[in-house]
Each structure stands twice: as structure tokens, then as C-alpha cells.
Design an enzyme around this catalytic site. Structure first.
Site, PDB file in Angstrom:
ATOM      1  N   SER D 278     -53.938 -57.376  31.143  1.00 41.87           N
ATOM      2  CA  SER D 278     -52.904 -57.748  32.095  1.00 41.87           C
ATOM      3  C   SER D 278     -52.170 -58.976  31.564  1.00 41.87           C
ATOM      4  O   SER D 278     -52.785 -59.848  30.961  1.00 41.87           O
ATOM      5  CB  SER D 278     -53.546 -58.039  33.449  1.00 41.87           C
ATOM      6  N   ARG D 317     -19.511 -19.142  26.127  1.00 33.51           N
ATOM      7  CA  ARG D 317     -20.197 -20.428  25.939  1.00 33.51           C
ATOM      8  C   ARG D 317     -19.615 -21.397  26.957  1.00 33.51           C
ATOM      9  O   ARG D 317     -18.401 -21.474  27.116  1.00 33.51           O
ATOM     10  CB  ARG D 317     -20.040 -20.961  24.509  1.00 33.51           C
TER      11      ARG D 317
END
Lengths: 398, 398, 398, 398
Positions: D278, D317
């Protein structure tokens, strides 16, 4: 710690798969380098505030200046991050390595990993939102001119893909402009983003009763606001950023959607300034900028949902939700600002084709069996609405 | 048209799969019946406004009253909706069936399907948001009491699943309360929702130059706002509703997440008033309300993303995005208000266990090798933050 | 317990906001009534299996028959569900109320809430997937005919909104058909869905060493599969359903998207059989079915993401994720099957306009400066691909 | 064209905000560099195939070899991409710059942008899925050992956060293992991914009647499959990848969720090998790897929804959907493989604490008022299920 991890080229993302953002201001504002710089700014500001409040020795102020100038390699931090789950511990080690012994314990004093990352993200967001407002302003001014120019240009309105009724080009663009106004209003109305400095569990316990004062000092240093209380697990500020960016994305996405529709070969009412070349067909000019904007607009809502879901964050700091925010927020900021910048460019280059508009409108008039006076009746009705939109514009951009 | 389609029972959803909402106020406010009623209100208000402006004959006012009292069966509309893609045409036929010939043409005059549905959804949203504000207010008052009561009750703060440092119960609940405050602030700051009345292509052309006046009259009748221009394809109002509901969902979801954590068998710091019975284990008391709230909070962001994506709506009215909003918005309203109502109930019944809190804190103290004075130092720091939250509360709920 | 809760009409959803599903087979298969029936089937099958294995008395078989015929009101269950968080406890009470004392303890014996709901959802899913396969089959046969008919019909292919190169109608529809084939293949390849019968913690402990045998007996009774082990928190079966439905949604959504494009007023290459009437413009015929399909296709992915996220389910049964699945899965099933049914209807009614196709193609030919032989060269190339698609079709639908 | 654009450091993402992926194999396999390499492989393979079929001159084979060795800077491509909307045109220019005049026209001949990018993404996906299968295999072997070791270790099963009934550690881990088996089965059952080579509109018209043969040759060269027809707008292959990655994410996410639960300070049944340090609390050891896995698992479903939505791709497309896939697919691949790699590491380092398990189980036994024989009855029932899971394992990993 070397100044540059040597596998960077092999792993870096440099915009290849996000052409919408490549080369934009927002890309640079949201890079890993920018995040590191913002994290360093936080640590520097904190140290300075601690010296101001007599928590750290006065010599810490000089160290804070030195910290602010430290060159830190993002990849080195990234590679060290997995152990602790965040790139903060290796950053602090790097900053402490250069600090004198008496100041060393005060670097990062009272803060937690989340404070560093969240504040850095707020600094980044602040910069990006400023840029978005600027690009949207540029866009708004362009559109307002087009509204005025298109005020009496009739064209066909379409609903559910079909010719519906006449409208005017000015009216259509007034709709775009209103969306941009809404997005700008949201940015302007947004409160200043808050600093994060709650310490390990949001209580600022390390600073004793001076907690709120230290927080205020760091906030002032960074031009951020003081939160009512820790927001480690109260993600309202992040939600507000997300909402704002979605608004910008919607404003740009709407314009792109309409350009894509109007630019179709059979419709031909508009072209982009520079049609995108095709890799296979030289006769084509693709509306490439609109495609990119449309594409980015599709990515924003799902990214937003990651962050919206992370608002349910358990305990004093959660095990998963918060970590999921980082990357999603960065992409929201980058794509949101890219949409604003690209749409502003796109709009300024649009070439409208009134011949095509007239041709398409004639088709509608014929199918309805109407005449020109019918068109005039329909288009006259747009004027009061256009005036309302322009009046708002003049208030916003006097 | 019969008053009730006979397959209703076989197809109806009556809350079986959404226990969070079953029996809540919000469920009723968002039912198909409520939507139909709101659509009828729109048509009635429009007819009245047309009479006021001399567009429809004065007798239309009486017909508007009659329309408002028409009994329309939702299922009959639903079954007729697929042909046109919306439940509006069958509604208009139903309303016209009962109207005298001279008024008949003026029913729905100048409006389009989207005006009816969007306005109905705004009326519904207005009702729901009012209810959410009320439920969140009830929740806030409960939590503020708990903050005061828990001000000096130490307990362990947890980060990333681990015991971190001491905090107080008051501080934890102050975090919950701040989230609720944020959600309420968003509702209170939200502008009045707008009427939709653009006509087929957003130009209100049927009303000639009186377009904005007719729109204003209908808006006034319905207690809605007049939009700057048509929002058929500028979905800012819907986005604002979504953002607000997400805030309520986050506020409730956070509380539920913490209750679920604190209620775990090994932790035991809190219980729900009525533990949910288990179908298989009589010794268990499940935190069933928190589970339901947590569950609903997971559904909100993806529903929101449907609506956020629909903000990119092409042309004057789009072919798909808008239709996708309806159901998602209804569920956001229903689940969001259910979260508010259930969380308010949940919070008021929470039973905190200070013995368990002390036991868990002792474990932390022992693991750190500290003593009670350490705890006091840590918890004292929470006071100024708690005071800030309570001060805000008193401003909001004087 | 009355046979019908009296607020049903005021709260019921009967399809008003989802016209895509209103009146479809899938709507009925996924109603609250259908869920209740499936839950009852589970309890009946379990009781019968317990009698078979000598766990329950032999008289239980008759009670299982009686249970299967019990009329249970969904709203009554829904209203009782919030207390425990699920509609199962009130169901069991209802079933036990009618059972003789010696059989009563064996109703639901060894099962847990999740077993009932999950099995009911699998039964529902099985029915829906069968229906989807049937509708997609109908769609595939229609499309295959259109491919054959359109084999030599040239038309313009479009990319990024622009005329690109010539193709054939047969080739375009072969693409649609391939998507449908993929979706059908996925359904056919899917393993039988599993029963859920793990008991409170997935160990079937109540059945002692006979656990797997009892599970197998219930599975056999319900035409479901036996899972390798409890899937309370291993959601692979649900993920598979979701993936399959997304495939159906994509296949239908693609067709709708192309119809919407080709049906545009300026393009005019196709019309729906019955154009949707407009509430405001009598000259319009909207492609309403395609709009509904397109709209539903937008809702599926976010609903899917709720379920995909719920796959991360902690402990032996989780506190939130699972509950969030119910409603989302129901809607995925309902909307997915509605897409299949509506697209099959839509496709069979499409009216192609070869004059429009020729006109649009001429525009391309002119812009390229080519001639008819160029078109022939381009379209000839489609044949081997079309043949491959039709060959697959004939294998799948011999 | 310089070999390296000079703003790379200022814009590059190098993993700082995604510690889950930093330093993993999957990160490298999905970098912009890897994409460029795969695009180059496609162009090289295509040129070779064209020479084989006599379309390009035989000298093209040597040029294909040279192309394969070309050094192309990703950032340079990225910066040139926005004009055309994709990084393909600048790539082709780069490759052509080094080619002799007679071969130059055959580079990229008959292909389109989408062919290059889609094939490159398939090559990338193929590599990543192989890596995921390998990592999941490593994970499965670890878990199978833990299942065997934990076969007779009783511990408390939890449902809806509460102690429910006894189970065994072996049974819990067998559930994890089954999820991994499911994910591996999905990868193994997946068909080979297809090459994309349809040309501008999916007809391979440039190759005349040899279209399918050229496609097959390129596919063979790249170890990819030949699609039944172009999949430019039939996104089944991409959907399959997404589904597979979601399975891997779910398998890893479930394990992480359980570790996070069991690692809680009050529960203490497991620890990670190296608890994450931590930045603020030296007494803490965070389950950092599980946090990272849990976090990544939250990001996958929304990213998936971008791609699922893009399956509705209009015309030959589309103008937006496809472009939105790129970045989302890359992140799904990267995060999915990171989950597999990290979970394998995580699992192999888990330290189970039987004392804590016994303590927690005692709490349940006491609350139920039972004794040890009750525990034995419950845990004995797990054996046949565990055996089924291990039998499957031995079949999969003989």
C-alpha cells in the site's frame, strides 16, 4: 531507474487504431506522459501545502519545485505497477530517490494512491474540457454562419429514410448548432472539478484537525475545487465529466450522421472539403472525417457505462470498480475531444450543393403533387425557430 | 375496438422478473397504462391549444375534455402498433372515432408520432423524477440521523477488501449521504423537461407563423418547457434524465454495496430490518433488499448506453435510434425510482451492531500493534468532514 | 391467494413500447405467465424425480401431476417477491397449499430459488431458440430464392456511403443469407441447455450420494442436459444463449440496415410490402418493419453486457449479478426472436425495383467513365461466391 | 518518411493506466507495432499469391520477401491515417516506395483497406487466442491440483453474502476449474479465423474468375481460413472472438471475485502470494492481482458491446461501425489475454488458510446448532461432482 524502459516501441500504442485522435490536441493531453506529469504536479503541490501548514519543514518547498521538474518515464512506472496494482508506488520511490532525507518522509505524506491518480485524472479532464469548449466554440461559430447563409435555402427534410416535407438548410444546421450549444452549456455550467486528497480511508487523518485546510491548499495550488468530503467512493465528479463528454460526442455525432446521409452518391447535398482517398477506387471521395467522428461516437456510450457502473464502489476504497475507470476515462476524454476537434474541422470545410438540394426537393414536390408556393409555406415556418437558435448563439458568443 | 385485447394475460409483464420494482410507485408511473394516459393528455392539450389560437373551432375545447377522459386499452394499441412502427396511429383513430366531424380533422393536427411519444415520456419522466426526489429526500433525512448517531462510533475502514484504518460509522454514512445529496442536487438543478411539438419535420409548419405560440400553449397546459427548437434529433433532454437517474442509481447502489459488505456473516456490522427468508435454509436472513438494489444498479448503465447511442440520430427523424429509446427509458425510470424507494426503505430499517464493529476494529488495532488513542486520533479527524456534510444537509433540508 | 392481483391492469406492460415484439410468438413465450408455467414445470418434475428415487413417497407422483396443472397468478407472485428477492417462495407456498401433508415437505425439496428460476429460464430459452431457428429457416429460404432471382441483376455496391463498384443483387442478398446461415449454425451447434439443480450451495447435498442421479432424472423429464457440476456461478450456458441471440440480431439487423439504405427516397431500390403509414404525411410509406428491426438490434448488445458482466458472480451464489440477469435475458430472448420473426416477414415482402437499380448504376458508370462491359466484368466475379453460398444453403436446407 | 515520428513519446500509451496488461505477452501481441507487422504480412502474402497465380510477374515473389522485412513506423502511419480514415494508404505508399516499377502496381492489387486491417486483426487474434489457451491450460493444471488437495477440506459456502451450508474447498475450486474448462473448450472448438480479401466491394472482381483461388492462396500463406464469402459486413468471425474472450474473462473474473471475498480481513481464507504493498499503510497486503483481474473483467462486456453493435453494418462496407471495432477488439484481446495470464499467476500463488476456514465453518455450525456429522454429510455430497469435473479435466489435459 533508467530514463526509458527499452521495450517501449514494441508495446506502445501511438494512435494507429484510432485515427480520429491521432495528431489531435486531446491525444497529447491524455497520453501516459500527461498522466505522469499530472501525478507529479499533485505530489509537488501536496508537498508545498504541507510546508505551508508547518507539517513538512520549510525546505520542502524547494524540493516541491525540484519534484515538479523530475523526468519520469511512463513505461518504467507501468512495468512496476502490477505488483501494487497502480503506478503510484514506483512514482513515489522515484521522487523520494532524489529528495533530501529530511524532506523524504513528507513526500506523499497523508495521501493514498487513489488521491494521486484521481487528482491527475481531474487535472487531465480540466485541460481536455477546456479544449473541448474551445473546439466546440469554433464549431458553433462556423455553424452559425452556415445557418445564416442557409436561412432561405430550401431542401427536403427526411424522416425514417423517406422524403417528408420541405425545410431549409438553415433549419437543419440550426438543429446541429443547438446540439453544440447544449454541449457547451453543459461544460460551462459544470462546477470546477475537485482535488482528491482523502488519505488512506478518506478521513485526512494524517493532517489532524487541519485536514480540510490542507486539502484546500492543494486544491488552490492546482486550480481544483475542495470536495464536501472524500469522493473515493462517491463518483459524482467523474460521472459529470462523462455526461459532458457524451454531450460533445452526441453533438458531433449528429452532424457526422447527417453529413454521411447528405453526402451519399444519390443525394449529393454536401461533400467534405477533402474527400478521403480510397485505397482501391480512385473515383471515390469518402466522407472520411465524418466516418471517423461517427465511429468515435459509437465507442463513447459503452466506455461511459464502465464508469457509470464503477459508481457502485464498496467500502472506503473498492476492489475493482475504481481501477476500471482509469482507461475508460482516458478514452472518453481522448475520443470526446477528438470528436470536438474533428467536427469543427469537418464543418468548416463542408461544401453544400444547392443544385442537388433543389433536385431532391423537386422529387418531393412532384411526389406530393404540390408546387413552389407549398414549399414557401413550409419553409417560412422555419424562421422563428432559426431566430430563436441564433439569439441563443449571440448570447453565448457575443 | 374492444376495451381490452383478450390475450393480455398471456403476454403481460407484471413485475415477476423485477421484484425491485414490483409494487413501487415508480412501477405504476411507468406502466403502459401510464404511457397511454400521457399520450392522451398530449392530444387533449394540443386540441385545446389549437382552439385557443383559433386554428381549431371553439367546440374543440369540449372535445379536448372528452378526449382526456377516453378509456384506451394499451394492448389494443400495442397490437396495432407494428404496422406503422408506433402506437400513435391507432390511438388517433380511437380518439377520432368519438369526435364530431367538425373537430375530427384537428385532432393531432400538425403533430407527428414522435411528438406524442416524446411528450408522453417527458410527462412520465417528470412524475418519476418528482417521486425520486421525494424518496431520496426521505432517504437523506434517515441517513442524516444516522450520521449524527454514528458520529462517535468507531469502526474499521476497508480498502481493497482489507482492514485499513479506523473511521467512524458517521463518516461512512456521511459518504452515503453525500451521494444522495449529489443525486438530489442534480434533480433540483435540472431544467423543466420540454414538450415535443415539431410536427413532421420539426418546423411546426402546420401552424404557420404561430408555431412557437402553439408550442408554448401546449407546454403551458402540460407544465412542460418550450424547447429552443425541435429536439426530435437533439436528445439533450433525454440525456439529462438518464444522467439524473444514473446518479440516483449510484447513490442507492453504493449504500447497498456497503450494506452487503457489512452484513456478511463474518463481519456482521449491520442487518436489514427484515432479512429475506431463504427458500432452502431457514437459518439464513438474506439482505434481500440490498441485493435487489445492487442488482438494479447493474442494469442502469447498459440501459443508459442505449439512449446515449441513440443521440446520434440522423435526418429530421431517424430510422431506429429513437425507437430504441422508448423501452430503455421506461426501464431507466422504473428501475431508478425503484432504487430510490427501496433504498429509502432499506436505510430506515438498518440495524447496526456496535459489538461487531468493536470486534472488527479490535482485529485491526491488534494487527497494527496500536492502542485506543490511535483509534481516537484517527476518528477525531472525521469530525470536520462530517460537519461539512451535515451543514450541506441542513441547507438542502432546512 | 386470489387468482388475480387487482392492480394488474394499472402496472402491466403489454408491448406498447416494444412494437417489434407485440403479437409475436416470442412475446408469448417470454411473458411472466410463461415464466410461471416453467417454474411450475420444474417443481413438478423435481417432485416426480424424488418419487422415482424413493426420496419422496410414491403418492408424490400424483401430486406432481396436480402441481403441473396449478393456476398461479404472476402478479400475485411478483407482489410477494420483494421480501425474499425472488418470486420463488410465494410460488412454493402456493403449491404447498394444495398438497397433502405427506407430500408437502417434498415439494421443492433439496432445491434452491436459483434452481427454479434458472431452469425456468432455460426452458423458456429452449422454446425461444427453437422458434428463432424456425423463423430464421423461413428467412433463409426466402433469401435463397431472392439470391437465385437476383443472380444476374447488377446494381451499385456502396462503401462508406459512396458508389463504389458494380455488384449484383444476388451477391448482396447472398451476404444477408450468409449471416442468417451463421446464426442458424450457431443455434444448431449449441449444446442442449442444462437443468439447474444444485440446491442451496450447488452440492445437491439433500439427495446424498444420489445427487447426480436426481439431477439427471429432472433433466430428462424437462428435456434439458445434465451440467458437469452446478452452474450457479458458472454462467456459460447463459453466455451461450446470449451469443446465439446476438447472432440472430446481427443477421436481421444487417438486412434491415440495407433495406433502410436501399429504400431511401433518392435510392428507391426496394420497398417494404406494406409501407408504414405516417401519422402526419399521407404521401409517405415508411419502411416501418425495418425500423423496428434496426431499433431492436440496437438494444441487444447493451442487454447482453448486463449478462456478460454478471458472469463474475462471487461465492456459491452471488448478491446482485444473478438477479440482474433475469430481466435482461427475457428481453434478449424476446427481442432476438422478434427480430427473427419480423425479418422473415419483412424479407418475404420486399419489392425490388430494377429500374431504380439500373438508374443508380448508370450514375456510377458515368462517374467512372466506363461502359457496360465493365459492369459485366465486375458482376461476373460474383458468381463463384454466390455459388458457394447457395451450396451451403442446400446443405443446410436440403 | 522518417523511421520514427518525433512526437511518439509525448503521445504514446505504454500501459500506465492498464497495469493488468503491462508486461504481459498479450500486450506485446496487440501493440501498434504488432498490427503494423501483421498488415505487412498480409501485403506480402497477397503479392506472393498474385505471383503464384500469374497475375503479378514472377519477380513479385522476391519483392514480397523484401516487403515482409520492411521497417514501418506505426506513429508515422497513425499521423497519416486521418485523411483517409485508416492507416492503410500510407502503409501502401511506404511499401511501394521501395518496390521496382514492374511490381509496384501489384502491391495491394485487388484488395481494399478493410481487407488489410481485418486480416491483420485476425492474425493478431489468432496469436492471442493461442496464448490465452496456453495460459488457461496452465491455470487449469494449477486448479486441478488444488481441487485434489482440497477435496476433503470443509469450508463454509456463502450465498447472498451469508453463511449457507458447508462445502469443500475442492468443490469451490472445481467450480473455478469448470469455468476455465468451458473457456478452453470454446477456444478449441472455434473454427480457424478467416482471411479477409474481398476487394473494394467483396466480389474479388480484380482477380476475375480466380477470385476464390487467390483468396485461398493468401489464406494458406497466413494459416487462416477461406470464408464462404466476404465478411466485410458479416461480422461473425469477430463476434466469435469476442464471445471467446468474454468466456476467458468470466473464468478469470470469477476466480478473482472469490479470492477477493475469501481474502477479506475478517474471512482470511486465502492470501495472494505477494500481497500488494500500500502506498499509505505498511500493515496492509492488498490482493492486488485479483483487483486487477476483477477490474479488467468489468471492462470487457462494454467493449464487447461496441463490436456486437457494429455487426449491423450497412451496404458493402459501412460508414462508422467497422472503424469502431478496431480499438475495442484490440482492447478485448489485450485485456482478455491479460486476465488469463494474471489469473494463472495468481492461482499458482494462492495461500489457503485452513485454520481460518475451520473458524468460519465453526461459526456456521454454531449458528445452525449442528455438529460435525452434519458437516460430513454435506461435504460428502461434493465428491461425485468433483469427480465429474476432474474426469473432464483428465480428458482435456491427458
Amino acid at each position: 531507474m533508467s530514463s526509458r524502459a527499452d521495450d517501449t516501441d514494441a508495446v506502445a500504442d501511438v494512435g494507429l487504431l484510432t485515427p480520429i485522435a491521432a495528431g489531435t490536441v486531446g491525444e497529447r493531453l491524455t497520453s501516459d506522459r500527461a498522466v505522469v506529469d499530472a501525478m507529479v504536479r499533485f505530489e509537488s503541490a501536496l508537498l508545498r501545502a504541507l510546508a505551508q501548514h508547518g507539517i513538512a519543514p520549510t525546505t520542502a518547498t524547494g524540493v516541491a519545485d525540484a519534484i515538479a521538474a523530475t523526468d519520469v518515464d511512463p513505461r518504467t512506472l507501468a512495468l512496476a505497477a502490477p505488483v501494487g496494482g497502480a503506478p503510484v508506488l514506483p512514482l513515489i520511490e522515484r521522487l523520494r530517490a532524489a529528495a533530501p532525507d529530511d524532506v523524504l518522509p513528507w513526500i506523499h505524506f497523508g495521501a493514498t494512491t487513489q488521491d494521486v491518480v484521481d487528482t491527475a485524472l481531474m487535472l487531465m479532464a480540466q485541460d481536455v474540457l477546456r479544449q473541448v469548449e474551445s473546439d466546440l466554440g469554433r464549431l458553433a461559430v462556423t455553424l452559425a454562419d452556415q445557418v445564416r447563409a442557409g436561412r432561405d435555402v430550401p431542401l427536403v427534410a427526411r424522416t425514417l429514410t423517406q422524403h417528408a416535407m420541405p425545410t431549409t438548410l438553415g433549419m437543419r444546421i440550426a438543429g446541429w448548432l443547438s446540439g453544440v450549444h447544449d454541449a457547451v452549456d453543459a461544460i460551462r455550467a459544470a462546477p470546477t472539478l475537485p482535488v482528491s486528497l482523502g488519505g488512506p480511508v478518506g478521513t485526512t487523518a494524517a493532517y489532524g484537525p487541519e485536514g480540510p485546510d490542507v486539502v484546500a491548499a492543494v486544491a488552490a495550488e492546482l486550480d481544483l475545487a475542495v470536495p464536501v468530503t472524500s469522493w473515493h467512493t462517491r463518483r459524482t465528479p467523474v460521472a459529470a465529466i462523462v455526461h459532458t463528454l457524451l454531450g460533445a460526442g452526441a453533438a458531433g455525432g449528429k452532424i457526422a450522421a447527417d453529413v454521411l446521409l447528405m453526402a451519399q452518391s444519390e443525394i449529393g447535398e454536401v461533400r467534405e472539403a477533402e474527400g478521403g482517398p480510397s485505397s482501391a477506387m480512385t473515383h471515390k471521395a469518402n466522407p472520411a472525417q465524418s466516418v471517423l467522428v461517427a465511429s468515435a461516437a459509437r465507442e463513447l456510450p459503452p466506455l461511459a457505462s464502465v464508469i457509470e457502473a464503477a459508481a457502485v464502489a464498496e467500502a472506503e476504497r473498492p476492489a475493482g470498480p475504481w481501477h476500471a475507470e482509469w482507461q475508460s476515462l482516458r478514452w472518453l476524454l481522448r475520443l470526446g475531444s477528438a470528436v470536438a476537434e474533428r467536427t469543427a474541422d469537418l464543418a468548416s470545410g463542408l461544401r453544400f450543393d444547392q443544385v442537388a438540394m433543389a433536385r431532391n426537393l423537386d422529387q418531393l414536390v412532384a411526389s406530393v403533387g404540390a408546387d413552389e408556393s407549398w414549399v414557401a409555406t413550409q419553409t417560412d415556418a422555419t424562421r422563428p425557430w432559426i431566430d430563436r437558435v441564433l439569439a441563443r448563439h449571440e448570447t453565448m458568443y457575443p
